[in-house]
Design an enzyme around this catalytic site. Sequence first.
Site, PDB file in Angstrom:
ATOM      1  N   TYR A  91       0.867  -1.186   0.000  1.00  0.00           N
ATOM      2  CA  TYR A  91       0.000   0.000   0.000  1.00  0.00           C
ATOM      3  C   TYR A  91       0.895   1.224   0.000  1.00  0.00           C
ATOM      4  O   TYR A  91       1.810   1.334   0.811  1.00  0.00           O
ATOM      5  CB  TYR A  91      -0.884  -0.001   1.249  1.00  0.00           C
ATOM      6  CG  TYR A  91      -1.814   1.189   1.369  1.00  0.00           C
ATOM      7  CD1 TYR A  91      -1.579   2.178   2.323  1.00  0.00           C
ATOM      8  CD2 TYR A  91      -2.922   1.320   0.544  1.00  0.00           C
ATOM      9  CE1 TYR A  91      -2.430   3.271   2.448  1.00  0.00           C
ATOM     10  CE2 TYR A  91      -3.782   2.412   0.668  1.00  0.00           C
ATOM     11  CZ  TYR A  91      -3.534   3.382   1.619  1.00  0.00           C
ATOM     12  OH  TYR A  91      -4.374   4.459   1.736  1.00  0.00           O
ATOM     13  N   ASP A 124       9.337   2.710  -0.738  1.00  0.00           N
ATOM     14  CA  ASP A 124       8.314   3.393   0.057  1.00  0.00           C
ATOM     15  C   ASP A 124       8.629   3.101   1.525  1.00  0.00           C
ATOM     16  O   ASP A 124       8.271   2.043   2.047  1.00  0.00           O
ATOM     17  CB  ASP A 124       6.924   2.893  -0.331  1.00  0.00           C
ATOM     18  CG  ASP A 124       5.849   3.453   0.583  1.00  0.00           C
ATOM     19  OD1 ASP A 124       4.655   3.188   0.318  1.00  0.00           O
ATOM     20  OD2 ASP A 124       6.197   4.121   1.578  1.00  0.00           O
ATOM     21  N   LYS A 139       4.686   9.412   8.401  1.00  0.00           N
ATOM     22  CA  LYS A 139       4.577   8.903   9.776  1.00  0.00           C
ATOM     23  C   LYS A 139       5.642   9.497  10.707  1.00  0.00           C
ATOM     24  O   LYS A 139       5.569  10.668  11.079  1.00  0.00           O
ATOM     25  CB  LYS A 139       4.588   7.371   9.762  1.00  0.00           C
ATOM     26  CG  LYS A 139       3.382   6.800   8.962  1.00  0.00           C
ATOM     27  CD  LYS A 139       3.405   5.311   8.903  1.00  0.00           C
ATOM     28  CE  LYS A 139       2.395   4.752   7.919  1.00  0.00           C
ATOM     29  NZ  LYS A 139       1.003   4.842   8.380  1.00  0.00           N
TER      30      LYS A 139
HETATM   31  P1  KE4 Z   1      -0.714   8.316   4.333  1.00  0.00           P
HETATM   32  O1  KE4 Z   1      -1.221   8.993   3.076  1.00  0.00           O
HETATM   33  O2  KE4 Z   1      -1.797   7.508   5.028  1.00  0.00           O
HETATM   34  O3  KE4 Z   1       0.038   9.257   5.264  1.00  0.00           O
HETATM   35  O4  KE4 Z   1       0.434   7.266   3.888  1.00  0.00           O
HETATM   36  C1  KE4 Z   1       0.098   6.285   2.922  1.00  0.00           C
HETATM   37  C2  KE4 Z   1       1.057   5.128   3.075  1.00  0.00           C
HETATM   38  C3  KE4 Z   1       2.087   4.987   2.165  1.00  0.00           C
HETATM   39  N1  KE4 Z   1       2.983   3.973   2.259  1.00  0.00           N
HETATM   40  C4  KE4 Z   1       2.891   3.070   3.263  1.00  0.00           C
HETATM   41  C5  KE4 Z   1       3.893   1.959   3.340  1.00  0.00           C
HETATM   42  C6  KE4 Z   1       1.854   3.167   4.224  1.00  0.00           C
HETATM   43  O5  KE4 Z   1       1.762   2.234   5.211  1.00  0.00           O
HETATM   44  C7  KE4 Z   1       0.925   4.217   4.148  1.00  0.00           C
HETATM   45  C8  KE4 Z   1      -0.221   4.367   5.126  1.00  0.00           C
HETATM   46  N2  KE4 Z   1      -0.327   3.345   6.104  1.00  0.00           N
HETATM   47  C9  KE4 Z   1      -1.682   3.099   6.598  1.00  0.00           C
HETATM   48  C10 KE4 Z   1      -1.597   1.948   7.607  1.00  0.00           C
HETATM   49  N3  KE4 Z   1      -1.281   0.708   6.979  1.00  0.00           N
HETATM   50  C11 KE4 Z   1      -2.294   4.320   7.174  1.00  0.00           C
HETATM   51  C12 KE4 Z   1      -3.527   4.084   8.004  1.00  0.00           C
HETATM   52  C13 KE4 Z   1      -4.755   4.630   7.346  1.00  0.00           C
HETATM   53  O6  KE4 Z   1      -4.930   4.450   6.120  1.00  0.00           O
HETATM   54  O7  KE4 Z   1      -5.559   5.234   8.089  1.00  0.00           O
END
Ligand code: KE4
Length: 428
Positions: A144, A239, A267
């Site tokens: 993701y 990523d 994060k």
């Molecule tokens: P954000 O746009 O949510 O800040 O980041 C996206 C993203 C990109 N790359 C990786 C490896 C990530 O894990 C994420 C976002 N992680 C999720 C949890 N698995 C965020 C939680 C959510 O969607 O509320």
Amino acid sequence: MIYKRSSALFADAERVIPGGVNSPVRAFKGVGGTPIFVKEAKGAYLYDEDGNRLIDYINSWGPMILGHAFEPVVNAVIEKAKKGTSFGMPTEIETKIAELAISMVPNVDKIRFVNSGTEACMSAVRLARGYSGKDKIIKFAGCYHGHSDSFLIQAGSGAVTFGTPNSPGVTQGTAMDTLLARYNDLDNVKELIIANQSEIAAIIIEPVAGNMGCIPPKDGFLNGLRDLCDENDILLIFDEVMTGFRLAKGGVQELMGVDADIVCFGKVIGGGLPVGAFAARNEIMNHLAPLGPVYQAGTLSGNPLAMAAGLAMLTELNQDNQVFKRLEEKTAYLQDGIAKALNTNNVLHTINRVGSMISVHFDKDPVIDFETAAKGNNETFKTFFHGLLAEGVYIAPSAFETWFITDALTYKDLDETIAAIEKIAKTL
Ligand code: KE4
């Protein structure tokens, strides 16, 4: 545990926010039940609206690596806010955090700050396409990279929790430029490269996957990707939104000694405020506007409050040369405790871990990719989740997520958690 107030607050939220949440994975659809509304948090603990104390193993999905309401971060934000919250003009603190991040991360000369991990990954792919003049990307099933269109093809995290890996609204035109590979399968990547010769701009990967649960790269997998990219003039995008500044100061590039061409962050880099970033060597980053033709922008990019939080967080991680060792030891201790508790009760499971990222899968076979992650018994996971919650332990409300360990956890907290698992293991 009673959740009367959370239930009432959720009913209110559902009337004005789609699904009552601002990010789907919070809605508990993967485990059932009503989402917990948090009132406040400190250190390793959440305090919900019904007065329950929860030991937190999500920590805002990663940012709270030093615990909630970490004093240096809170104080930095308070002081900065008194001087104004946003200007839309350059400020010195952006240079300060950029210099520090670049000093911690291998193989990058410049960094561009944005407001989320999604923005970081989306911009990194646009940069790779603009730099290379090629359109296609390879991503891995179950990984993701945020919710921009190019990535919602067999995505992990919340997307797979909903069983809608290919989101409506993503056009065929977009989808056709995203090629899908199996994680840990170099031959599959080779097949895709041969079938799409000279059309692939980049391979984007979570170098340690965290959105199918935690899945480590097999020995040689990342090096193999590096070699394939070098041989075929393809950029390798790590990523590191989850792994950056968590698995080591320099993230997976440092931990596993494999150089990416572009690295994405989120994060931890924001210390709990909205910050994403992407970084690379000058030859690539100098293609970005206003220097180069690849456009990317943001009203709140480099926001002073967010930069203050991120700078305080990175400064702490950079100065404390024992923090990653402590996180490793605490998570290994937890892993041993969970394994003993589940084995004693003959619960079929496997535990994946890299550093302070860990996940429990209720299946006997090794979990090495999306397909094997999806085999886990979700009913057992739901019982496990709710059993732990009832004991005051909060883990990810989905089997397709990783637990994030905070250094604020004490060994007493870990023992309490293990005892809770021993207790509920009998019900699994
Ligand atoms: P954000 O746009 O949510 O800040 O980041 C996206 C993203 C990109 N790359 C990786 C490896 C990530 O894990 C994420 C976002 N992680 C999720 C949890 N698995 C965020 C939680 C959510 O969607 O509320």
